[in-house]
Motif scaffolding. Sequence first.
Motif, mmCIF file in Angstrom:
data_model
loop_
_atom_site.group_PDB
_atom_site.id
_atom_site.type_symbol
_atom_site.label_atom_id
_atom_site.label_comp_id
_atom_site.label_asym_id
_atom_site.label_seq_id
_atom_site.Cartn_x
_atom_site.Cartn_y
_atom_site.Cartn_z
ATOM 1 N N GLU A 71 47.013 43.597 40.717
ATOM 2 C CA GLU A 71 48.443 42.572 39.906
ATOM 3 C C GLU A 71 49.679 42.394 39.900
ATOM 4 N N ILE A 72 49.879 42.538 41.274
ATOM 5 C CA ILE A 72 51.129 41.742 42.364
ATOM 6 C C ILE A 72 50.277 40.152 41.702
ATOM 7 N N LEU A 73 49.517 39.818 42.546
ATOM 8 C CA LEU A 73 49.163 38.137 41.486
ATOM 9 C C LEU A 73 49.310 38.069 40.581
ATOM 10 N N LYS A 74 48.521 38.769 39.053
ATOM 11 C CA LYS A 74 48.910 38.528 38.003
ATOM 12 C C LYS A 74 49.848 38.679 37.504
ATOM 13 N N THR A 261 60.872 45.027 39.811
ATOM 14 C CA THR A 261 58.691 45.031 39.813
ATOM 15 C C THR A 261 57.696 45.510 40.647
ATOM 16 N N LEU A 262 57.858 45.139 41.786
ATOM 17 C CA LEU A 262 57.073 45.686 42.971
ATOM 18 C C LEU A 262 57.328 47.039 42.819
ATOM 19 N N LYS A 263 58.103 48.028 42.933
ATOM 20 C CA LYS A 263 58.898 48.965 42.710
ATOM 21 C C LYS A 263 57.661 49.590 41.891
ATOM 22 N N LYS A 264 57.921 49.369 40.259
ATOM 23 C CA LYS A 264 57.092 49.700 39.625
ATOM 24 C C LYS A 264 55.595 49.433 40.110
ATOM 25 N N LEU A 265 55.313 48.489 40.775
ATOM 26 C CA LEU A 265 53.976 48.695 40.628
ATOM 27 C C LEU A 265 53.075 49.443 41.573
ATOM 28 N N SER A 266 54.060 49.704 42.691
ATOM 29 C CA SER A 266 53.414 50.789 43.721
ATOM 30 C C SER A 266 53.574 52.252 42.758
ATOM 31 N N GLU A 267 54.818 52.583 42.235
ATOM 32 C CA GLU A 267 54.429 53.597 41.630
ATOM 33 C C GLU A 267 53.448 54.198 40.585
ATOM 34 N N GLN A 268 53.575 53.022 40.542
ATOM 35 C CA GLN A 268 52.366 52.523 39.282
ATOM 36 C C GLN A 268 50.555 52.973 39.421
ATOM 37 N N TYR A 269 50.226 52.900 40.633
ATOM 38 C CA TYR A 269 48.729 52.363 41.243
ATOM 39 C C TYR A 269 49.228 52.553 42.407
#
Length: 281
Positions: A71-74, A261-269
């Motif tokens: 998802e980071i790369l997406k 955004t990076l923090k949100k992705l980390s929290e989500q996944y």
Amino acid sequence: MKLRKYWKQLALAATLVVGLGIVAGCGDNSASDMNAAVNKDAKVINVATRGTSKPFSYTDENGNLTGYDVEILKEVERRDPSLHFNFKAMSVDAAFVAMDAGQVDAIANQMRNNPSRAAKYIYTKEINNYTVRRLVVKKGRTDIKSLDDLQGKTVAATTNSEFSELLKKYNETAKTPINIIFTDKGTAETLNLVATGRADAAGEYVYMVTTAQKDRNLPVESVGGVLTDVPTYFILRKDPEMQKVADKIDAQIKKMREDGTLKKLSEQYLGGDYTVKPNAN
């Protein structure tokens, strides 16, 4: 009557042909719409990723490849349409062979930096996340809290991981060495070895243990303090074009860090903010 029946059948056949042509035309338009989201002039980067390592890289219930690294790369691609990432599922060992052969351009699989790889490949500079490892035991076990408690016991470790290196270094001076079971099948295998009692412990990422507890109801738990907190990156084939790609990835990840955004992705996944270096305890 026969002639009239013939012309009627011919007209019906013609109608079916036209109808099929319309359906085919709709299919073509639909495919075009799906591809419209990808810039036709974008540089295609073939990315190797494990695809079976939740929450970093896995297939969801709809058959779509997802996970933190993916998802980071997406998100990078959404922000920078000059790039298009084409993911290919394979083991890490196979990924390096494929990259050396020019079959893939990058690896997205919680890659940690080390001098030998850094001399041969390109690492992104922005940190994706910190891999926080603690000891893992079967749920309810209380006799293991530290590396010293592992002397003479059997411990599962993924080949070439920082934990396996930690165990090897520990054994150099240990009075009673730790018996190490090495596997190249990743966290799923090490946790299964612990859950079934074939290994006394493992050293795994906290969020991988949490995921195994939640999704597979695996009877394992993290114990003791932080063993390692290694930063992870993306790794790319070493050539000038891939250096430009790495720079573009870094530019977008930096913005993702700044805007949250990076923090949100980390929290989500990953179940928490692992984008910052954790406390030692």
